[in-house]
Write a protein that holds these residues in place. Structure first.
Motif, PDB file in Angstrom:
ATOM      1  N   LEU A 137      14.620   4.410  -3.947  1.00  0.00           N
ATOM      2  CA  LEU A 137      14.243   4.105  -2.561  1.00  0.00           C
ATOM      3  C   LEU A 137      12.817   4.542  -2.258  1.00  0.00           C
ATOM      4  N   SER A 138      12.404   5.676  -2.807  1.00  0.00           N
ATOM      5  CA  SER A 138      11.042   6.153  -2.585  1.00  0.00           C
ATOM      6  C   SER A 138      10.025   5.113  -3.048  1.00  0.00           C
ATOM      7  N   ILE A 139      10.256   4.566  -4.228  1.00  0.00           N
ATOM      8  CA  ILE A 139       9.319   3.575  -4.774  1.00  0.00           C
ATOM      9  C   ILE A 139       9.386   2.267  -4.014  1.00  0.00           C
ATOM     10  N   LEU A 140      10.593   1.724  -3.835  1.00  0.00           N
ATOM     11  CA  LEU A 140      10.717   0.398  -3.223  1.00  0.00           C
ATOM     12  C   LEU A 140      10.306   0.397  -1.754  1.00  0.00           C
ATOM     13  N   ASN A 141      10.687   1.444  -1.011  1.00  0.00           N
ATOM     14  CA  ASN A 141      10.318   1.478   0.408  1.00  0.00           C
ATOM     15  C   ASN A 141       8.801   1.550   0.589  1.00  0.00           C
ATOM     16  N   HIS A 142       8.142   2.360  -0.216  1.00  0.00           N
ATOM     17  CA  HIS A 142       6.690   2.485  -0.099  1.00  0.00           C
ATOM     18  C   HIS A 142       5.985   1.219  -0.587  1.00  0.00           C
ATOM     19  N   GLU A 164      -8.926  -3.621  -1.932  1.00  0.00           N
ATOM     20  CA  GLU A 164      -8.149  -2.464  -1.495  1.00  0.00           C
ATOM     21  C   GLU A 164      -9.024  -1.218  -1.637  1.00  0.00           C
ATOM     22  N   MET A 165      -9.183  -0.482  -0.545  1.00  0.00           N
ATOM     23  CA  MET A 165     -10.056   0.689  -0.575  1.00  0.00           C
ATOM     24  C   MET A 165      -9.500   1.812   0.304  1.00  0.00           C
ATOM     25  N   GLY A 166      -8.184   2.079   0.141  1.00  0.00           N
ATOM     26  CA  GLY A 166      -7.548   3.061   1.013  1.00  0.00           C
ATOM     27  C   GLY A 166      -7.220   4.386   0.369  1.00  0.00           C
ATOM     28  N   ALA A 167      -7.767   4.653  -0.821  1.00  0.00           N
ATOM     29  CA  ALA A 167      -7.391   5.880  -1.540  1.00  0.00           C
ATOM     30  C   ALA A 167      -7.641   7.145  -0.732  1.00  0.00           C
ATOM     31  N   ARG A 168      -8.701   7.172   0.047  1.00  0.00           N
ATOM     32  CA  ARG A 168      -9.025   8.388   0.804  1.00  0.00           C
ATOM     33  C   ARG A 168      -8.195   8.542   2.072  1.00  0.00           C
ATOM     34  N   ARG A 169      -7.317   7.588   2.312  1.00  0.00           N
ATOM     35  CA  ARG A 169      -6.520   7.622   3.533  1.00  0.00           C
ATOM     36  C   ARG A 169      -5.045   7.926   3.277  1.00  0.00           C
ATOM     37  N   THR A 170      -4.706   8.287   2.038  1.00  0.00           N
ATOM     38  CA  THR A 170      -3.312   8.582   1.736  1.00  0.00           C
ATOM     39  C   THR A 170      -3.256   9.582   0.591  1.00  0.00           C
ATOM     40  N   THR A 190      -9.481  -3.298  -6.365  1.00  0.00           N
ATOM     41  CA  THR A 190      -9.299  -1.992  -5.744  1.00  0.00           C
ATOM     42  C   THR A 190     -10.516  -1.125  -6.003  1.00  0.00           C
ATOM     43  N   SER A 191     -10.733  -0.156  -5.146  1.00  0.00           N
ATOM     44  CA  SER A 191     -11.791   0.832  -5.371  1.00  0.00           C
ATOM     45  C   SER A 191     -11.270   2.014  -6.183  1.00  0.00           C
ATOM     46  N   ASP A 192      -9.955   2.102  -6.377  1.00  0.00           N
ATOM     47  CA  ASP A 192      -9.332   3.269  -6.993  1.00  0.00           C
ATOM     48  C   ASP A 192      -9.322   3.152  -8.511  1.00  0.00           C
ATOM     49  N   LEU A 193     -10.051   4.012  -9.172  1.00  0.00           N
ATOM     50  CA  LEU A 193     -10.176   3.921 -10.627  1.00  0.00           C
ATOM     51  C   LEU A 193      -8.867   4.256 -11.344  1.00  0.00           C
ATOM     52  N   ALA A 194      -8.049   5.141 -10.780  1.00  0.00           N
ATOM     53  CA  ALA A 194      -6.771   5.457 -11.414  1.00  0.00           C
ATOM     54  C   ALA A 194      -5.878   4.222 -11.461  1.00  0.00           C
ATOM     55  N   ALA A 195      -5.922   3.427 -10.393  1.00  0.00           N
ATOM     56  CA  ALA A 195      -5.132   2.191 -10.374  1.00  0.00           C
ATOM     57  C   ALA A 195      -5.658   1.195 -11.404  1.00  0.00           C
ATOM     58  N   GLY A 311     -12.909  -5.685   2.918  1.00  0.00           N
ATOM     59  CA  GLY A 311     -12.461  -4.426   2.346  1.00  0.00           C
ATOM     60  C   GLY A 311     -11.521  -3.754   3.322  1.00  0.00           C
ATOM     61  N   VAL A 312     -10.325  -3.407   2.881  1.00  0.00           N
ATOM     62  CA  VAL A 312      -9.303  -2.867   3.778  1.00  0.00           C
ATOM     63  C   VAL A 312      -8.801  -1.533   3.238  1.00  0.00           C
ATOM     64  N   GLY A 313      -8.687  -0.547   4.130  1.00  0.00           N
ATOM     65  CA  GLY A 313      -8.245   0.776   3.716  1.00  0.00           C
ATOM     66  C   GLY A 313      -7.042   1.273   4.475  1.00  0.00           C
ATOM     67  N   THR A 314      -7.281   1.989   5.570  1.00  0.00           N
ATOM     68  CA  THR A 314      -6.234   2.714   6.278  1.00  0.00           C
ATOM     69  C   THR A 314      -5.035   1.845   6.636  1.00  0.00           C
ATOM     70  N   GLN A 315      -5.275   0.705   7.256  1.00  0.00           N
ATOM     71  CA  GLN A 315      -4.165  -0.121   7.715  1.00  0.00           C
ATOM     72  C   GLN A 315      -3.321  -0.640   6.567  1.00  0.00           C
ATOM     73  N   LEU A 316      -3.939  -0.884   5.441  1.00  0.00           N
ATOM     74  CA  LEU A 316      -3.185  -1.368   4.283  1.00  0.00           C
ATOM     75  C   LEU A 316      -2.273  -0.290   3.723  1.00  0.00           C
ATOM     76  N   VAL A 317      -2.841   0.875   3.409  1.00  0.00           N
ATOM     77  CA  VAL A 317      -2.052   1.900   2.718  1.00  0.00           C
ATOM     78  C   VAL A 317      -1.031   2.576   3.630  1.00  0.00           C
ATOM     79  N   THR A 318      -1.068   2.282   4.919  1.00  0.00           N
ATOM     80  CA  THR A 318      -0.030   2.758   5.833  1.00  0.00           C
ATOM     81  C   THR A 318       0.887   1.618   6.263  1.00  0.00           C
ATOM     82  N   GLY A 319       0.838   0.491   5.570  1.00  0.00           N
ATOM     83  CA  GLY A 319       1.742  -0.606   5.854  1.00  0.00           C
ATOM     84  C   GLY A 319       1.434  -1.353   7.128  1.00  0.00           C
ATOM     85  N   SER A 320       0.217  -1.197   7.638  1.00  0.00           N
ATOM     86  CA  SER A 320      -0.208  -1.847   8.877  1.00  0.00           C
ATOM     87  C   SER A 320       0.825  -1.643   9.987  1.00  0.00           C
TER      88      SER A 320
END
Length: 442
Positions: A137-142, A164-170, A190-195, A311-320
């Motif tokens: 559930l943790s994975i699928l819900n997020h 996608e550029m929301g790494a600093r917002r989550t 994405t801006s996130d190198l780990a991804a 480029g979208v950050g905060t609203q994306l990584v919080t599910g808008s």
């Protein structure tokens, strides 16, 4: 399995503690009562879509399969459980040999879903299935929440690429999962190198306002960036005066300047002015990228603007506005006894307040009209009607404890594009509404 593939810190040996304590205490009691070995069927579904949404997006299936594979109780985990007296000695012995040996069926990643859709079906003994509830559930819900927001934004962008550029917002690990889910939902990079490292998602990034402020003049900053990254780079032009910055950018990089980025102000007005200025300077091929707290509504409002990418950050990584999908993991059938061939009995929660469920091991199919457009999500427990046999949605993901449906992330991304295209056109409306097709129980 390397834990880095799961987005875990390298010192986390397994996913076994990504669980709630009551799952272990239920196991302990079931082992003592002799019911832990009863064949059971759990299903993941949501009773309703997030308020105002018209469809959901299945994301995180690949991560679920990784998590199930890596669900192991090693020495350190077992010692923690023993020290905290969470379970007794017989349960510890049982957990020491835990390996999920059952079957998992589910909607393939990228598919759309609706209220009641059996998104995932987990079959095996009660003991081995119940432990997986929280991590699944943790994975699928997020991930599904992020993918749904990404899909809406992608639809609003009308084919223009999204970054996608929301790494600093989550949370740093949630950022990696969010980038993956956004890619499934239609984002291009994405801006996130780990991804990028873990999932092969294209990565992008040039400079922030700090780089401009570091230099004595904006001209010096642009000169340094172009010298390092070439004229195809993207220059940030709203640190001081936008018009002056655009003029300086073209003077330094030439008319082959790759792009300019606007991160503040009235984006619609500024984009039109910048486009006109770039064209007058001969930089007709220079693209305009806009950022600054965008969501699907802001993106839609820029549809008529000369914008080439968002480029979208905060609203994306919080599910808008909807950071979870409210999916649940419920027991829907269990065997009459612990005998291997004991028949399954449907079970269902019947509590008040709308938190009910439908018992029985389910199939799902999507009925379409003559033009191939979806008109209903059909869910049943009996025989599949002949006309729906070729339209079943669940696929086998894991058989006898072994993953059988691992696929490239691109496949999930392509599947979502096709699934969304098969919905009624009203699914793309951003106004609040109900599920775009009904769920029917057969």
């Amino acid at each position: 399995m390397n834990t880095a593939d799961l987005g875990l810190p390298v010192d986390v040996p397994s996913t076994a503690l990504f669980t709630d304590q009551y799952e272990l205490t239920m196991l302990r009691a079931a082992l003592k009562s002799g019911t832990a070995d009863r064949r059971s069927v759990f299903e993941v579904f949501t009773r309703r879509l997030p308020d105002g949404r018209r469809y959901g997006v299945v994301a995180g299936i690949g991560r679920v399969l990784d998590a199930v594979e890596n669900f192991r109780f090693d020495g350190g985990v077992l010692e923690f459980l023993r020290e905290q007296a969470i379970v007794d000695a017989p349960t510890l012995d049982w957990l020491a040999g835990y390996r999920f040996s059952g079957d998992i069926w589910g909607y393939p990643e990228g598919e759309v879903y609706f209220p009641g859709s059996p998104i995932l079906r987990v079959e095996g003994s009660f003991g081995e299935c119940v432990l997986l509830e929280t991590v699944i559930l943790s994975i699928l819900n997020h991930d599904s929440a992020i993918a749904a927001a990404a899909s809406r934004m992608s639809a609003a962008a009308g084919g223009r690429p999204l970054i996608e550029m929301g790494a600093r917002r989550t949370h740093e690990l949630a950022a990696v999962a969010a980038a993956r889910a956004a890619y499934v939902g239609g984002f291009a990079s994405t801006s996130d190198l780990a991804a990028g490292f873990r999932y092969g998602i294209p990565t992008v990034g040039t400079s922030a306002h700090a780089f401009t402020l570091l230099h004595d003049t904006e001209r010096d900053a642009f000169t340094a960036q172009v010298a390092s990254l070439g004229s195809g780079t993207t220059l940030l032009v709203d640190t001081y005066d936008v018009a002056e910055a655009v003029r300086t950018a073209v003077e330094i990089a030439g008319t082959g300047l790759g792009a300019v980025r606007i991160d503040s102000g009235d984006l619609l007005l500024v984009a039109h002015r910048v486009r006109q200025q770039l064209d007058e300077l001969g930089a007709t091929g220079t693209r305009i990228v806009v950022t600054s707290d965008l969501d699907e509504y802001a993106i839609a409002s820029l549809a008529a603007a000369p914008v080439d990418a968002y480029g979208v950050g905060t609203q994306l990584v919080t599910g808008s506005g909807h950071p979870t999908c409210s999916m649940v993991y419920k027991l829907v059938a269990r065997a009459e006894s612990a005998e291997p061939k004991a028949p399954l009995v449907p079970v269902a929660k019947k509590s008040l307040g709308g938190k009910t469920s439908v018992g029985g091991r389910k199939w799902a199919a999507r009925r379409t009209d003559a033009d191939g457009v979806a008109e209903a999500e059909v869910v049943g427990t009996g025989p599949v009607p002949a006309e729906l046999a070729g339209r079943q949605l669940l696929v086998e993901l894991l058989k006898g404890g072994e993953v059988v449906a691992r696929e490239p992330l691109e496949a999930a991304r392509d599947r979502h594009e096709a699934a969304r295209a098969g919905l009624p056109m009203s699914a793309m409306q951003l106004s609040r509404g109900e599920a775009v097709i009904p769920t029917e129980y057969a």
